[in-house]
Design an enzyme around this catalytic site. Structure first.
Site, short mmCIF file in Angstrom:
data_model
loop_
_atom_site.label_atom_id
_atom_site.label_comp_id
_atom_site.label_asym_id
_atom_site.label_seq_id
_atom_site.Cartn_x
_atom_site.Cartn_y
_atom_site.Cartn_z
N PHE A 134 0.81 -1.23 0.00
CA PHE A 134 0.00 0.00 0.00
C PHE A 134 0.84 1.27 0.00
O PHE A 134 0.36 2.33 -0.40
CB PHE A 134 -0.95 0.01 1.22
CG PHE A 134 -0.30 0.46 2.50
CD1 PHE A 134 -0.14 1.81 2.79
CD2 PHE A 134 0.20 -0.47 3.42
CE1 PHE A 134 0.48 2.22 3.97
CE2 PHE A 134 0.81 -0.07 4.60
CZ PHE A 134 0.96 1.28 4.87
N LYS A 162 -1.11 -7.02 -9.16
CA LYS A 162 -2.09 -7.15 -8.07
C LYS A 162 -1.69 -6.10 -7.04
O LYS A 162 -0.83 -6.32 -6.19
CB LYS A 162 -2.01 -8.56 -7.47
CG LYS A 162 -3.30 -9.06 -6.81
CD LYS A 162 -3.85 -8.19 -5.70
CE LYS A 162 -3.08 -8.29 -4.42
NZ LYS A 162 -3.52 -7.27 -3.40
N CYS A 191 9.48 1.84 3.48
CA CYS A 191 10.38 0.72 3.82
C CYS A 191 11.80 1.21 4.02
O CYS A 191 12.64 0.47 4.52
CB CYS A 191 10.35 -0.33 2.73
SG CYS A 191 10.99 0.30 1.19
N SER A 219 5.37 -6.91 3.43
CA SER A 219 5.93 -7.16 4.75
C SER A 219 6.71 -8.48 4.76
O SER A 219 6.48 -9.37 3.92
CB SER A 219 4.81 -7.21 5.79
OG SER A 219 3.88 -8.20 5.41
N GLU A 261 9.10 -4.24 13.14
CA GLU A 261 8.92 -3.13 12.20
C GLU A 261 7.62 -2.44 12.58
O GLU A 261 6.55 -3.07 12.57
CB GLU A 261 8.81 -3.65 10.76
CG GLU A 261 8.61 -2.51 9.78
CD GLU A 261 8.35 -2.95 8.33
OE1 GLU A 261 7.62 -3.93 8.12
OE2 GLU A 261 8.87 -2.27 7.43
N GLU A 289 -5.02 -3.73 -1.95
CA GLU A 289 -6.47 -3.50 -1.95
C GLU A 289 -6.83 -2.23 -1.17
O GLU A 289 -7.96 -1.77 -1.23
CB GLU A 289 -7.20 -4.72 -1.38
CG GLU A 289 -6.91 -5.06 0.08
CD GLU A 289 -5.62 -5.86 0.30
OE1 GLU A 289 -4.64 -5.66 -0.44
OE2 GLU A 289 -5.59 -6.66 1.26
P1 NAD Z 1 1.53 -6.58 3.06
O1 NAD Z 1 2.58 -7.63 3.15
O2 NAD Z 1 0.42 -6.60 4.04
O3 NAD Z 1 0.84 -6.61 1.61
C1 NAD Z 1 1.59 -6.60 0.42
C2 NAD Z 1 0.79 -7.27 -0.68
O4 NAD Z 1 0.53 -8.63 -0.32
C3 NAD Z 1 -0.58 -6.63 -0.92
O5 NAD Z 1 -0.84 -6.63 -2.31
C4 NAD Z 1 -1.53 -7.55 -0.17
O6 NAD Z 1 -2.81 -7.59 -0.76
C5 NAD Z 1 -0.86 -8.90 -0.29
N1 NAD Z 1 -1.11 -9.76 0.86
C6 NAD Z 1 -1.37 -9.39 2.13
N2 NAD Z 1 -1.53 -10.47 2.92
C7 NAD Z 1 -1.37 -11.55 2.13
C8 NAD Z 1 -1.41 -12.96 2.36
N3 NAD Z 1 -1.64 -13.46 3.56
N4 NAD Z 1 -1.18 -13.77 1.32
C9 NAD Z 1 -0.93 -13.29 0.10
N5 NAD Z 1 -0.88 -11.96 -0.18
C10 NAD Z 1 -1.10 -11.10 0.82
O7 NAD Z 1 2.30 -5.17 3.08
P2 NAD Z 1 1.65 -3.72 3.18
O8 NAD Z 1 1.12 -3.50 4.54
O9 NAD Z 1 0.79 -3.45 2.01
O10 NAD Z 1 2.96 -2.83 2.96
C11 NAD Z 1 3.82 -2.46 3.99
C12 NAD Z 1 4.99 -3.41 4.10
O11 NAD Z 1 5.72 -3.45 2.87
C13 NAD Z 1 6.01 -2.99 5.14
O12 NAD Z 1 6.45 -4.13 5.83
C14 NAD Z 1 7.14 -2.39 4.32
O13 NAD Z 1 8.41 -2.41 4.93
C15 NAD Z 1 7.11 -3.26 3.13
N6 NAD Z 1 7.72 -2.61 1.98
C16 NAD Z 1 8.95 -3.07 1.59
C17 NAD Z 1 9.58 -2.46 0.54
C18 NAD Z 1 10.91 -2.95 0.08
O14 NAD Z 1 11.33 -2.53 -0.98
N7 NAD Z 1 11.61 -3.81 0.80
C19 NAD Z 1 8.98 -1.39 -0.14
C20 NAD Z 1 7.72 -0.95 0.29
C21 NAD Z 1 7.11 -1.59 1.36
#
Ligand code: NAD
Length: 496
Positions: free
Chosen positions: A149, A173, A281, A226, A381, A176
């Site tokens: 997000f 994808k 991140c 994450s 985090e 959401e």
């Molecule tokens: P998230 O892991 O909750 O979601 C990321 C994606 O995975 C979304 O599209 C979500 O719909 C999907 N998703 C969520 N739960 C899932 C599941 N159980 N099974 C399959 N898919 C699933 O992350 P977020 O809250 O959207 O974003 C924040 C996180 O992203 C933070 O931890 C941040 O550090 C990380 N991030 C990392 C980088 C990097 O380059 N390392 C960059 C941006 C964000």
């Protein structure tokens, strides 16, 4: 009536969703739309459409294909206000920050526009009598891009620019929570000349993601999110033989050495810890002060600056920081600050005490001093506007602390000493290092990625490593023998 955001497949809106999610404006707490959630059949349809469209895209002449990226760059510039408004409406970050995200995404399109050069192979003439060898890079086919997000435009551009430039079809994808930017990108890619079906958007949650991970028609998966999800995405997609890069979460440390310019360090810490409400991140979440005098001085300077920050709706030009993404996330972040004193930390600024005249998901900034590695506020985090300060005595202690952390995305050192900074770049086990740069996000011509629990897989994202990730190479050995010299030889071919 609530607007429904549909999947975008084959150049058009697709499907009548059985399930939907709610999209909110975090600055007001109001629902702004609902978004379709794909099931496995929707995902299979998208893959079939993408596979059908991909071949012609692969066969388009490279110079013509490069033209698409030049046009996309211009379209992104022209539509950056529209894109920034969508980002701010659904994510909450201030408009100037949204514009910054778009400009970093444009770098990826600029990089990809050099595809004619990027896709060059190698050639060796006369490796044996009359024998030449050359390599070719071919697309993987259909790739899945699953994004978080917090950068709803930039991270999709990190992936899609290089995936498309190398001749693949993409199924994005997006999160959401803020799906509208992806829809604008789909429209712009097609306006730039990407044929319908080559860039598709499928919305949803775990059900859609699992269908993509398991589908035989997907050749590679780029994921950013994450750490727990990144780890499971990597395992599940790799189990079906896919190429995977899964970038995870972070806990980024910034060392302040006693010789640093402490005003500059305090400005950098405040900007990097609280910008985008800490939902980056690469945000600095731990400041490691070397020496008690350094710690006392830098904490005082940060506290003074943090107290003056303006927090409000991202659309208000006077706001420096917007709300958090959801009410639940705000409560979770606030909990770390509330619980910190019981673990022995000192809360210098308590953001949970800030009051806001709004139903939005606002939280004040927090500064927590005398944090130690066992504390929850250090270990997890947090992904919010909370800066922890760990006090150490020496440079070596600071490096050991960072190297013991399982996250290893970014880090920075603030010093005036060239030798210390050079040693730091060598000593530290982290993927991206800043010297007097708090957010060392590499320019588009380099690749982005952490180490350890911040990235599962071999390839960093965007830049040169992405060209390798999104292509398969082939080696072609050629000989045009004189037919009159042809003979049977059952020996293993030797070039000596
Ligand atoms: P998230 O892991 O909750 O979601 C990321 C994606 O995975 C979304 O599209 C979500 O719909 C999907 N998703 C969520 N739960 C899932 C599941 N159980 N099974 C399959 N898919 C699933 O992350 P977020 O809250 O959207 O974003 C924040 C996180 O992203 C933070 O931890 C941040 O550090 C990380 N991030 C990392 C980088 C990097 O380059 N390392 C960059 C941006 C964000």
């Amino acid at each position: 009536m609530t607007t429904t955001i549909h999947h975008h497949i084959g150049g058009a809106a697709y499907g009548t969703p059985e399930r939907t999610g709610r999209v909110f404006n975090p600055a007001t707490g109001e629902q702004t739309a609902e978004v379709a959630f794909a099931n496995a059949a929707d995902v299979d349809h998208a893959i079939a459409v993408a596979a059908q469209a991909q071949r012609a895209w692969q066969d388009m002449g490279l110079v013509k294909r490069a033209g698409v990226f030049f046009r996309m760059r211009e379209l992104l510039v022209q539509h950056s206000d529209e894109l920034a408004a969508a980002i701010t409406s659904e994510h909450g970050k201030v408009l100037s920050d949204a514009a910054g995200e778009i400009s970093r995404g444009i770098e990826n399109v600029e990089f990809a526009s050099g595809l004619v050069n990027l896709l060059k192979g190698e050639h060796s003439t006369q490796v044996a009598a009359g024998v030449d060898v050359h390599t070719i890079k071919q697309p993987i086919g259909v790739v899945a891009c699953i994004t978080p997000f917090n950068f709803p435009a930039m991270v999709p551009l990190w992936m899609s620019a290089s995936a498309l430039a190398t001749g693949n079809a993409v199924i994005l994808k997006p999160s959401e929570k803020d799906p509208s930017s992806a829809m604008i990108l789909a429209r712009l890619w097609e306006e730039a000349g990407v044929p319908p079906g080559v860039f598709n958007v499928v919305h949803g949650d775990k059900e859609a993601v699992d269908a993509l991970l398991d589908a035989p028609g997907i050749g590679a998966v780029s994921f950013v999110g994450s750490t727990p999800i990144a780890r499971s995405i990597y395992a599940r997609a790799a189990a079906t033989g896919k190429r995977v890069q899964a970038l995870g979460g972070a806990k980024n440390h910034m060392i302040v050495m006693p010789d640093a310019d402490l005003d500059m360090a305090a400005d950098a810490a405040v900007s990097a810890a609280y910008g985008s409400a800490g939902e980056r991140c690469m945000a600095i979440s731990v400041l490691v002060a070397v020496g008690e005098a350094t710690a006392d001085a830098v904490v005082a300077k940060i506290a003074e600056r943090a107290a003056g920050l303006t927090i409000g709706a991202g659309t208000d030009p006077s706001s420096q920081m917007g709300p958090l993404i959801t009410a639940e996330h705000r409560e979770k972040v606030a909990g770390y600050v509330t619980d910190a004193p019981a673990e022995g930390a000192e809360v210098v600024i308590d953001g949970t005490a800030a009051a806001f005249d709004s139903d939005g998901y606002f939280l004040g900034v927090s500064l927590v001093d005398r944090v130690t590695p066992e504390m929850k506020v250090y270990r997890d985090e947090i992904f919010g506007p909370v800066l922890s300060v760990v006090r150490v005595e020496t440079y070596e202690e600071a490096v050991d602390l960072i190297n013991a952390n399982s996250f290893a995305n970014g880090t920075a050192i603030f010093t005036r000493d060239g030798a210390t900074s050079r040693r730091f770049a060598d000593d530290i086990h982290v993927g991206m290092v800043g010297v007097n740069v708090p957010l060392p996000v590499p320019i588009g011509a380099y690749s982005f990625g952490g180490w350890k629990d911040s990235l599962f897989g071999d390839s960093h994202i965007y830049g040169p490593e992405s060209i390798h990730f999104y292509t398969r190479s082939k080696v072609v050995t050629t000989r045009w023998p004189d037919a009159s010299e042809s003979q049977i030889d059952l020996g293993f071919p030797s070039n000596h």
